[in-house]
Design a protein around this motif. Sequence first.
Motif, PDB file in Angstrom:
ATOM      1  N   GLY A 363      30.754  28.740  44.550  1.00  0.00           N
ATOM      2  CA  GLY A 363      31.668  27.900  43.793  1.00  0.00           C
ATOM      3  C   GLY A 363      32.623  28.654  42.891  1.00  0.00           C
ATOM      4  N   LYS A 364      32.568  29.993  42.914  1.00  0.00           N
ATOM      5  CA  LYS A 364      33.478  30.779  42.087  1.00  0.00           C
ATOM      6  C   LYS A 364      33.546  32.197  42.634  1.00  0.00           C
ATOM      7  N   TYR A 365      34.579  32.930  42.210  1.00  0.00           N
ATOM      8  CA  TYR A 365      34.721  34.330  42.612  1.00  0.00           C
ATOM      9  C   TYR A 365      33.767  35.191  41.791  1.00  0.00           C
ATOM     10  N   ALA A 366      33.051  36.081  42.468  1.00  0.00           N
ATOM     11  CA  ALA A 366      32.076  36.926  41.782  1.00  0.00           C
ATOM     12  C   ALA A 366      32.517  38.384  41.698  1.00  0.00           C
ATOM     13  N   SER A 367      33.342  38.836  42.623  1.00  0.00           N
ATOM     14  CA  SER A 367      33.733  40.249  42.648  1.00  0.00           C
ATOM     15  C   SER A 367      35.146  40.437  42.108  1.00  0.00           C
ATOM     16  N   LEU A 368      36.130  39.990  42.847  1.00  0.00           N
ATOM     17  CA  LEU A 368      37.529  40.089  42.431  1.00  0.00           C
ATOM     18  C   LEU A 368      38.087  38.681  42.290  1.00  0.00           C
ATOM     19  N   ASP A 369      38.617  38.362  41.140  1.00  0.00           N
ATOM     20  CA  ASP A 369      39.112  37.013  40.857  1.00  0.00           C
ATOM     21  C   ASP A 369      40.434  36.780  41.575  1.00  0.00           C
ATOM     22  N   LEU A 370      40.405  35.903  42.584  1.00  0.00           N
ATOM     23  CA  LEU A 370      41.605  35.593  43.360  1.00  0.00           C
ATOM     24  C   LEU A 370      42.284  34.307  42.889  1.00  0.00           C
ATOM     25  N   SER A 371      41.882  33.795  41.745  1.00  0.00           N
ATOM     26  CA  SER A 371      42.361  32.474  41.317  1.00  0.00           C
ATOM     27  C   SER A 371      43.856  32.418  41.053  1.00  0.00           C
ATOM     28  N   SER A 372      44.498  33.555  40.781  1.00  0.00           N
ATOM     29  CA  SER A 372      45.950  33.527  40.572  1.00  0.00           C
ATOM     30  C   SER A 372      46.696  33.225  41.864  1.00  0.00           C
TER      31      SER A 372
END
Length: 390
Positions: A363-372
């Motif tokens: 349910g979320k990014y754990a390594s590299l945040d790709l949310s942008s």
Amino acid sequence: MSAKVVIVGGGVIGSSIAYFLRATDPTMGVTVIERDPSYARSSSALSAASIRQQFSTPLSIQMSLYGIEFLRDIGERLAVDGHKPSIDLHEGGYLFLATPSGEATLRENHALQTRLGADIALLAPDVLKQKFPWLNVDDIAAGAYGVSGEGWFDGYGLVQALRKKAQALGARYVAADVNGVELDGRKVTHVLASNGERYACDTLVNAAGAWARRVAEMMGIDIPVYARRRSIFNVSSPARLANSPLLIDPTGVYFRPEGTTYITGTSPGEANDPNDLPLDEVDHTLFDEVIWPTLAHRVPGFEALRVEHCWSGYYEYNVFDHNAIIGYHPAIENCVFANGYSGHGLQQGPATGRGVSELIIGGKYASLDLSSLSWDRVLENRPIVEKNVV
């Protein structure tokens, strides 16, 4: 099976996601629907297959830093029954050249890239001439050269290695097209395939590459991703360019070695870049009027060139800001999009596969945040400005 994931598209993006899903959670049911298992028209197989860290945005640099780490270790990561695949990775480096008007941007990008750990050297014209004596630097103010971590490889080999490893881990590949989806409110419940089957899904992944728009429309979503044709030319020349990198001219024309020959191309101007041009045609006018004159100016030895072979492939081109769109759309709660890489899909595939698998499983990014790279920026009209578009 704890959950069912259906991935539309089995190129490098879809197969990377399938691999990471099964490697992370072996209980997850993963079905990949690929319309062309030969990959004859796949962007992954038809591209110039290269990787660089010379971007102007932090996330693109970080995704490609992970990409080169993945590619270097591909033999161990994607081995199947003792067979270790090879993609002939050659870290020959990128060389971005800048005229005086582009020097400040080149230096700004270089500062960001090196701060994030990329091995990029900023070279003055005299150093460029010493390192690459075949290069015309008369109008060049500086060059940024990838000392390590940048180069080219076998794109088709990468796709096959990911696919075979995903299958070995239990992912199922189906040779079919997708004709539609069944919706229950804001959820996709089934994918309808051209083989007559209905595939139940808890999560749908749109990794359809240049055909992503068609899949999005099945859910009533307008994605700003179109198929843009790019022509690539394999040329021979009596010139022998020692230690040639993948060179990006200030005009956008590029070339790189391919054995004893060279691969070259460029993006056409926006006015001459319509959507969905046929892949069985090649833009010879672009070569004659733009590419060849530019090559002859930059490398005098290239005045004598012969086209040995040429082909066209599609960029899955994000007309909004040329960057990938990754994540859920607010209108459909169980569909993850991974589209619009605009020529960067091969190098950003491993980071995408890892990130999307984290998003689906945890349910979320754990390594590299790709949310942008999410849909938010598109829906809120906040484009990401990438200065190093090739």
